[in-house]
Design a protein around this motif. Structure first.
Motif, PDB file in Angstrom:
ATOM      1  N   THR A 180      44.495 -73.038 -65.695  1.00  0.00           N
ATOM      2  CA  THR A 180      45.066 -72.466 -64.479  1.00  0.00           C
ATOM      3  C   THR A 180      44.199 -72.885 -63.303  1.00  0.00           C
ATOM      4  O   THR A 180      42.980 -72.710 -63.341  1.00  0.00           O
TER       5      THR A 180
ATOM      6  N   ASP B 212      39.161 -74.378 -60.940  1.00  0.00           N
ATOM      7  CA  ASP B 212      39.686 -74.052 -62.258  1.00  0.00           C
ATOM      8  C   ASP B 212      39.395 -72.574 -62.510  1.00  0.00           C
ATOM      9  O   ASP B 212      38.246 -72.176 -62.689  1.00  0.00           O
TER      10      ASP B 212
ATOM     11  N   TYR C 290      43.024 -62.954 -55.598  1.00  0.00           N
ATOM     12  CA  TYR C 290      42.349 -63.965 -54.786  1.00  0.00           C
ATOM     13  C   TYR C 290      42.847 -63.875 -53.344  1.00  0.00           C
ATOM     14  O   TYR C 290      44.060 -63.825 -53.094  1.00  0.00           O
TER      15      TYR C 290
ATOM     16  N   LEU D 124      43.613 -73.104 -58.908  1.00  0.00           N
ATOM     17  CA  LEU D 124      43.887 -72.537 -57.590  1.00  0.00           C
ATOM     18  C   LEU D 124      43.581 -73.601 -56.550  1.00  0.00           C
ATOM     19  O   LEU D 124      42.545 -74.266 -56.619  1.00  0.00           O
TER      20      LEU D 124
ATOM     21  N   GLN E  17      38.565 -66.396 -65.522  1.00  0.00           N
ATOM     22  CA  GLN E  17      38.348 -65.767 -64.226  1.00  0.00           C
ATOM     23  C   GLN E  17      37.078 -64.918 -64.168  1.00  0.00           C
ATOM     24  O   GLN E  17      36.463 -64.784 -63.109  1.00  0.00           O
TER      25      GLN E  17
ATOM     26  N   VAL F 219      46.563 -63.062 -60.287  1.00  0.00           N
ATOM     27  CA  VAL F 219      46.621 -63.926 -61.476  1.00  0.00           C
ATOM     28  C   VAL F 219      46.105 -63.144 -62.677  1.00  0.00           C
ATOM     29  O   VAL F 219      44.994 -62.606 -62.640  1.00  0.00           O
TER      30      VAL F 219
ATOM     31  N   ARG G 269      47.182 -70.951 -53.588  1.00  0.00           N
ATOM     32  CA  ARG G 269      48.326 -71.116 -54.494  1.00  0.00           C
ATOM     33  C   ARG G 269      47.786 -71.438 -55.883  1.00  0.00           C
ATOM     34  O   ARG G 269      46.782 -72.156 -56.008  1.00  0.00           O
ATOM     35  N   THR G 270      48.423 -70.934 -56.915  1.00  0.00           N
ATOM     36  CA  THR G 270      47.969 -71.173 -58.284  1.00  0.00           C
ATOM     37  C   THR G 270      49.100 -71.717 -59.138  1.00  0.00           C
ATOM     38  O   THR G 270      50.282 -71.509 -58.836  1.00  0.00           O
ATOM     39  N   ARG G 271      48.734 -72.418 -60.219  1.00  0.00           N
ATOM     40  CA  ARG G 271      49.724 -72.893 -61.188  1.00  0.00           C
ATOM     41  C   ARG G 271      49.005 -73.288 -62.470  1.00  0.00           C
ATOM     42  O   ARG G 271      47.851 -73.727 -62.432  1.00  0.00           O
ATOM     43  N   ASP G 272      49.684 -73.135 -63.590  1.00  0.00           N
ATOM     44  CA  ASP G 272      49.168 -73.621 -64.864  1.00  0.00           C
ATOM     45  C   ASP G 272      49.476 -75.112 -64.975  1.00  0.00           C
ATOM     46  O   ASP G 272      50.626 -75.533 -64.769  1.00  0.00           O
TER      47      ASP G 272
END
Length: 461
Positions: free
Chosen positions: A167, A184, A85, A169, A188, A43, A155-158
């Protein structure tokens, strides 16, 4: 007892302190635990490529009008340094620094030095509550035996909630426990305890507003979270996390997730197995911001010749290409593929239908289990999807025996009758044209592959 065996010392050991390795704690070859079933996720800057076509009056649309839309979030975080990650069997999700190289072309335009700064260093780590029960085993110098902990792919997403883009996870823990968690990770490099959004477990309280298509919502339907969750934006205006109910243990097996010996009563395993749904699997729909259960969607129990156990990884689809997810698909250990209709703004109207009945042997299902996430492709003959999925499982002992039935890759179209009703695709609709190929990989014969196209069934022998 050993005076050095204190709670704080155990915590320090888990965090990497080697002061008491060997006495009283287990000596480790490496501080980083084994990475087995967790695929790393990278990410950096936001990259979802959302367009400004959100529904009028939605939170995302209002943010766009106020100058706080997704495009601004992308620009504000364009220089966000990369992070990798990955879950490890030391009980942690690890976040490793992975910045882009800083190449000095002024020094050498042809072959410039490109240092990676602090690349590879650990930024932070997170220990999910779902694995707490297995942490003590990691310190045991006398009877240690490998037991999974944070053994799943994140898995990640905005997403947008709480008045801003961010963003997130989400991840399960594999056979390490019965839980999922959400973090959140917008900032990072400065992750803090306040960035832990929530955890959802088999013993979580059920939201009184939770909707179910059959009976009531119950968190105890959540098994070991081997299947990967997914993140979606639904017509009810919510960003959600879709969590398959996963798998429950067979306590007659030689090895079980609870770590109890083969020739024992295995009370912990038995107690978990007793909570398994009797003849259905389920998809939990959780609020991405709070983790509250919005809905539990259970597979029907009244379809002749069909049973369902162990829902696998879920894929989401958007029929109208409007950034609102309409449908989800997931397979189960019986080989059935299920369609979860999420198009309605009211969760009480969400539906579950059979998209494909799994192959059986003399009426007994489970010959071709589905454990991987299906893939969706636009069906050019309709406004729906073609779903491609493979069968087979490798979850424990016996799953790689010589007697395992032939497995397959299928491609099916969503079936809609003349009245617009959705139904399952059938084996009779598959068209098979076989071609035999001998596979070679790195000089090693892989055996015969039988490709049966374009029905689509690809059979491996």
């Amino acid at each position: 007892t050993n005076a050095n065996d204190t709670l704080q010392n155990r915590i320090d050991y888990i965090l990497g302190d080697a002061s008491f390795e060997g006495n009283p704690y287990r000596a480790r070859g490496h501080r980083l635990g084994a990475i087995l079933n967790s695929s790393p996720v990278y990410v950096s800057y936001p990259s979802a490529s959302y367009r400004n076509i959100w529904p009028a009056g939605s939170a995302e649309s209002i943010a766009e009008i106020n100058g706080e839309g997704y495009g601004k979030y992308v620009m504000d975080n364009a220089e966000r340094e990369g992070t990798i990650y990955v879950g490890a069997n030391d009980g942690m999700l690890h976040a490793f620094s992975s910045p882009a190289p800083d190449c000095d072309f002024a020094t050498d335009p042809t072959n410039p030095p490109c240092p990676y700064g602090d690349g590879g260093n650990e930024r932070w780590a997170y220990v999910p509550r779902a694995v707490y029960a297995n942490l003590g085993n990691l310190t045991d110098s006398r009877t240690f035996a490998f037991r999974p902990t944070a053994d799943a792919s994140p898995r990640t997403r905005d997403v947008y909630f709480g008045g801003k883009w961010r963003t997130i996870l989400v991840s399960g823990v594999g056979l390490g426990g019965r839980g999922v968690y959400a973090l959140d990770i917008s900032d990072q490099e400065n992750f803090a305890a306040s960035d832990v959004l929530w955890e959802f477990h088999a013993d979580s309280a059920v939201n009184s507003n939770c909707k179910s298509n059959s009976g009531s919502c119950q968190a105890t339907d959540l098994g070991y979270t081997v299947p990967q969750p997914n993140i979606a934006r639904l017509a009810n205006g919510k960003w959600v996390v879709l969590v398959p109910n996963g798998y429950f243990p067979d306590c007659d097996m030689a090895t079980v997730p609870t770590g109890e010996p083969e020739r024992s009563a295995k009370p912990r395993c038995t107690a978990i197995a007793a909570q398994a749904p009797s003849n259905y699997s389920a998809l939990f729909v959780l609020d991405a911001q709070t983790g509250a259960m919005i809905a539990e969607l259970k597979t029907p129990t009244n379809i002749s010749g069909v049973k369902s156990y162990g829902l696998g990884s879920v894929v989401v689809g958007d029929y109208e290409n409007n950034q609102i997810d309409d449908v989800a698909f997931a397979g189960d250990l019986m080989g059935n593929l299920w369609r979860f209709d999420l198009t309605d703004a009211n969760p009480a109207n969400w539906k579950v239908t059979l998209a494909f009945k799994g192959k059986d042997n003399a009426g007994i299902q489970g010959v071709q289990p589905i454990t991987v996430m299906p893939r969706l492709f636009p069906d050019l003959r309709s406004s729906r999807f073609m779903i491609v999925f493979g069968t087979g499982k490798y979850l424990g002992p016996g799953d790689n025996d010589a007697g395992i039935p032939v497995q397959a890759i299928y491609g099916i179209q969503e079936q809609v009758d003349t009245n617009g009703n959705l139904g399952p695709a059938t084996f009779a609709q598959l068209r098979q044209h076989a071609q035999r190929v001998v596979g070679i990989l790195h000089g090693h014969a892989l055996g015969d592959f039988e490709f049966e196209l374009p029905g689509l069934e690809v059979v491996f022998q």
